[in-house]
Scaffold this motif. Sequence first.
Motif, PDB file in Angstrom:
ATOM      1  N   THR A   6       0.828  -1.207   0.000  1.00 58.81           N
ATOM      2  CA  THR A   6       0.000   0.000   0.000  1.00 58.81           C
ATOM      3  C   THR A   6       0.856   1.248   0.000  1.00 58.81           C
ATOM      4  O   THR A   6       2.024   1.220   0.369  1.00 58.81           O
ATOM      5  CB  THR A   6      -0.931   0.049   1.222  1.00 58.81           C
ATOM      6  N   THR A  29      -4.661   9.328   2.650  1.00 56.24           N
ATOM      7  CA  THR A  29      -5.333   8.435   1.722  1.00 56.24           C
ATOM      8  C   THR A  29      -4.487   7.177   1.570  1.00 56.24           C
ATOM      9  O   THR A  29      -3.264   7.267   1.407  1.00 56.24           O
ATOM     10  CB  THR A  29      -5.520   9.105   0.348  1.00 56.24           C
ATOM     11  N   THR A  31      -3.865   3.748  -0.629  1.00 54.58           N
ATOM     12  CA  THR A  31      -4.137   3.127  -1.924  1.00 54.58           C
ATOM     13  C   THR A  31      -3.229   1.914  -2.127  1.00 54.58           C
ATOM     14  O   THR A  31      -2.191   1.773  -1.490  1.00 54.58           O
ATOM     15  CB  THR A  31      -3.911   4.117  -3.084  1.00 54.58           C
ATOM     16  N   PRO A  36      -8.270   2.415  -4.042  1.00 52.73           N
ATOM     17  CA  PRO A  36      -8.312   2.797  -2.632  1.00 52.73           C
ATOM     18  C   PRO A  36      -8.443   1.577  -1.715  1.00 52.73           C
ATOM     19  O   PRO A  36      -9.054   0.578  -2.085  1.00 52.73           O
ATOM     20  CB  PRO A  36      -9.568   3.659  -2.510  1.00 52.73           C
ATOM     21  N   VAL A  37      -7.853   1.666  -0.543  1.00 53.88           N
ATOM     22  CA  VAL A  37      -7.949   0.622   0.474  1.00 53.88           C
ATOM     23  C   VAL A  37      -8.929   1.124   1.528  1.00 53.88           C
ATOM     24  O   VAL A  37      -8.698   2.153   2.159  1.00 53.88           O
ATOM     25  CB  VAL A  37      -6.571   0.330   1.101  1.00 53.88           C
ATOM     26  N   ASN A  38     -10.033   0.406   1.717  1.00 58.34           N
ATOM     27  CA  ASN A  38     -11.102   0.856   2.604  1.00 58.34           C
ATOM     28  C   ASN A  38     -11.150   0.080   3.912  1.00 58.34           C
ATOM     29  O   ASN A  38     -12.208  -0.092   4.507  1.00 58.34           O
ATOM     30  CB  ASN A  38     -12.455   0.731   1.888  1.00 58.34           C
ATOM     31  N   GLY A  65     -10.534   5.217   0.602  1.00 61.29           N
ATOM     32  CA  GLY A  65      -9.256   5.023   1.281  1.00 61.29           C
ATOM     33  C   GLY A  65      -8.863   6.165   2.189  1.00 61.29           C
ATOM     34  O   GLY A  65      -7.714   6.308   2.577  1.00 61.29           O
TER      35      GLY A  65
END
Length: 86
Positions: A6, A29, A31, A36-38, A65
């Motif tokens: 990431t 943010t 990513t 995007p990493v949620n 993210g």
Amino acid sequence: AVAAPTTVTATNSTPTYSTGAQSVTLTATVTAAGGPVNEGTVTFTLFEGAAVVGTVPAPAAGAGGSAAVSYPLPAGTPAGTLTIRA
């Protein structure tokens, strides 16, 4: 499962000097190659030069993210530049 690499990008924040206590919002943010990493957590660390002046965990990254947390600045915090690492 193997976690994907990431990238975490912190956003600059510029509060106005105050003789009273105040909070500044720290955002970043998260990513990966797929977007995007949620999920997961982000920890914000503030440095003055090489010295750590504060650390605060944020809740899990949300939509897009994005992770954010409110960081308290004590009354009379002198003007200066701190480095934010997330």
